[in-house]
Write an enzyme that holds these catalytic residues in place. Structure first.
Site: not given
Lengths: 313, 296
Positions: A30, A254
């Site tokens: 969600d 990342d």
């Protein structure tokens, strides 16, 4: 069908997400928590396809949170960067480590003063929480001359030292913070984050907050409470603020050692994008043991879900 | 106390907090040292304060009325230079110093070229252009730096991260020091911590409590650790150094250690425990006077 490769320690290799994986990922959570540098933008340029991806996720009812360990700006300060890059974001969706420090103090009902090593972002966030502070940029030019008779007073009401990234770190600040931590009973030592290096410019790596924190750890022989990634507090605070359970959240980042590890330790679904500092080789190398649930080249790959839905209709 | 005088021929003293505080000699200490020398004891000094060279410490000793010889004085700035010399540091390389002039003077004394130190006090990092660094830096040497700055931390970190084999040397990692008489100031531990926070590796520590300098002392002064005693005010450097090198240890309470800390260390299984404790080294003078009378 995506093949899985079991490695020596029994865990599977990370999987490059195909369209089914992407749909599954979006349906199963969600809320998306995004690291910013290397996911949303690189330096001062937005990574292509990101604005449309964020709009798509919002339209699908997803909660979005943007996390950055950079403490120099407040959330409101960062909003300017987002809108300047064409991204639709609210200040309350931005979770900077400057905000995290203020939120932490609020969560422990802190009533004393804070001595700040860092830039204006921390001061602004403390102001918003009504927390009194000293130090910060006003101590940038102060000099200590260790000559006879030199003395330094310090405020006995300082109950916490908050250390954030500071391009004007100096001995005066280090000494003031050290006196507070050493002499004021119960004084807290809080670090916004511990990043060893930061990417202020594209040309090279720069010493990060790990150095400001390291200086104080070295002069007090104490370890700080960290409030930014990859510490628990940030995640706790996000989940609590938005009324979410960990399983409802996906961390997109990342960096393996902060973003992904942060997500895994926190019980989140994790997704690595290769648009920042980690390349596929490093991810798949046998030396890497941090495996995200999914990985993709960049965030905009999620748009494939929209495309697939169009085709199916 | 009389036993101490009989058992130990070589006495090594810390300076800050043991002999003086800032520029003020601790009461009775000069007399006690004079008596020790009259008793035929060898008296040496060993300080972790990296700000000055041995020569400068000699000047300070003479200024406060303490006769000494430069060879009797060991300081952490000297220890870093001696270490680099002992490993055959490539003299075609340079050292980048984050600390005071004393370190640079000691490096020069062993023929090692250095730069940085106080000469970089006014330098500021510019983020609008690329910051360059000297690829010939083979060692970064750190000490207490009252002018520590982002520029210096960045420069040192670049050398350590980008120059293959660049050594990370700490004169010491003391958290604090009595650099002025009435206050303790952040020590070399802050400088080292700042750089360590970027490069994520530990330095080679050459000053106390590293045993490195003991070899130098033992050879030069012909002393045996078993007949030697270290006198100092800090458990984690002076006393630990004495323990690490096989000497006896005498803690004095005129510096950074208070009763509370001493009790805590004694109560802990891996605490640092001195063999002997005195309120002040100056207190030894009565006993030393007695011993001298007995000798006559």
């Amino acid at each position: 069908m995506v093949s899985c490769q079991a490695v020596a320690n029994g865990t599977t290799q990370p999987r490059r997400a195909d369209t089914d994986d992407k749909r599954k990922l979006i349906d199963s959570v969600d809320c998306f928590i995004f690291d910013c540098d290397g996911v949303i933008w690189r330096g001062d340029s937005v990574i292509d396809g990101v604005p449309e991806t964020l709009d798509m996720l919002r339209a699908m009812g997803k909660r979005l949170v943007f996390v950055t360990n950079n403490s120099t700006k407040s959330r409101a300060g960062y909003l300017g960067k987002f809108t300047g890059l064409g991204l639709n974001v609210n200040a309350e969706e931005i979770y900077s480590s400057s905000y995290a420090a203020a939120a932490y103090l609020e969560s422990i009902d802190f009533k004393k003063k804070v001595y700040v090593i860092g830039e204006s972002g921390i001061l602004e966030e403390l102001d918003l929480k009504g927390i009194q502070h000293l130090g910060g940029p006003e101590d940038a030019e102060k000099v200590v001359a260790l000559k006879k008779g030199e003395y330094m007073e310090h405020d006995e009401d300082v109950g916490a030292v908050v250390v954030g990234f500071d391009r004007h770190i100096n001995y005066y600040k280090i000494q003031y913070a050290t006196l507070c931590i050493r002499e004021n009973p119960g004084c807290l030592f809080i670090a916004t984050n511990m990043d060893a290096v930061t990417h202020l410019t594209d040309a090279q790596e720069w010493a990060g907050n790990g150095s400001m924190v390291g200086a104080i750890a070295g002069s007090t022989k104490r370890e700080p409470i960290t409030v930014g990634k990859p510490a628990e507090f940030m995640l706790d605070n996000i989940a609590k603020t938005f009324g979410l359970k960990r399983q409802q959240i996906c961390m997109v980042g990342d960096r393996l050692d902060t973003d992904i590890l942060f997500g895994k330790n926190g019980g989140l679904t994790t997704c690595l994008v290769l648009s920042g500092v980690t390349d596929e080789e490093t991810l798949l190398s046998p030396e890497n043991s941090v495996h995200p649930d999914y990985y993709m080249s960049q965030l905009s790959e999620l748009l494939a879900v929209k495309e697939a839905a169009k085709v199916a209709a | 106390m009389l036993q101490l005088l009989q058992d130990y021929d070589c006495w090594v003293f810390d300076l800050d907090g043991t002999i003086w505080r800032g520029n003020e000699v601790i009461e009775g200490v000069l007399e006690a040292l004079e008596l020790l020398r009259k008793l035929g004891k060898k008296v040496l000094f060993m300080t972790n304060n990296s700000m000055k060279s041995r020569g400068s410490y000699l000047d300070k000793c003479l200024q406060v009325g303490l006769p000494a010889h430069v060879d009797d004085i060991y300081c952490s700035s000297y220890s870093a230079a001696a270490y680099l010399d002992s490993i055959g540091f490539d003299r075609s390389k340079k050292a980048y110093v984050v600390g005071e002039r004393g370190i640079m003077q000691e490096l020069a004394a062993v023929g090692i070229e250095s730069f940085g130190g106080p000469d970089d006090n006014e330098k500021r990092a510019s983020f609008s252009s690329e910051m360059l660094h000297d690829t010939q830096v083979g060692a970064v040497v750190c000490g207490v730096d009252p002018n520590l700055s982002y520029y210096k931390v960045q420069y040192a970190s670049m050398c350590l991260l980008l120059n293959p084999g660049c050594l990370f040397i700490a004169t010491n990692t003391d958290a604090r020091g009595h650099f002025t008489p009435n206050l303790e100031w952040a020590g070399a531990g802050a400088t080292v911590g700042a750089i360590k926070g970027v490069v994520e590796r530990d330095p080679i520590v050459t000053g106390k409590p590293s045993p490195f300098l003991m070899q130098d002392i033992a050879a030069k002064h012909n002393v045996q650790p078993a007949k030697s005693i270290m006198v100092g005010d800090r458990l984690d450097t002076d006393i630990l150094w004495g323990l690490n090198t096989g000497m006896a240890t005498l803690l004095v309470m005129t510096g950074v250690t208070d009763e509370q800390l001493l009790v805590a260390q004694r109560g802990s299984s891996n605490g640092v425990k001195p063999h002997f404790v005195m309120d002040s080294f100056g207190d030894l003078r009565r006993v030393a006077q007695q011993a001298l009378q007995q000798q006559k």
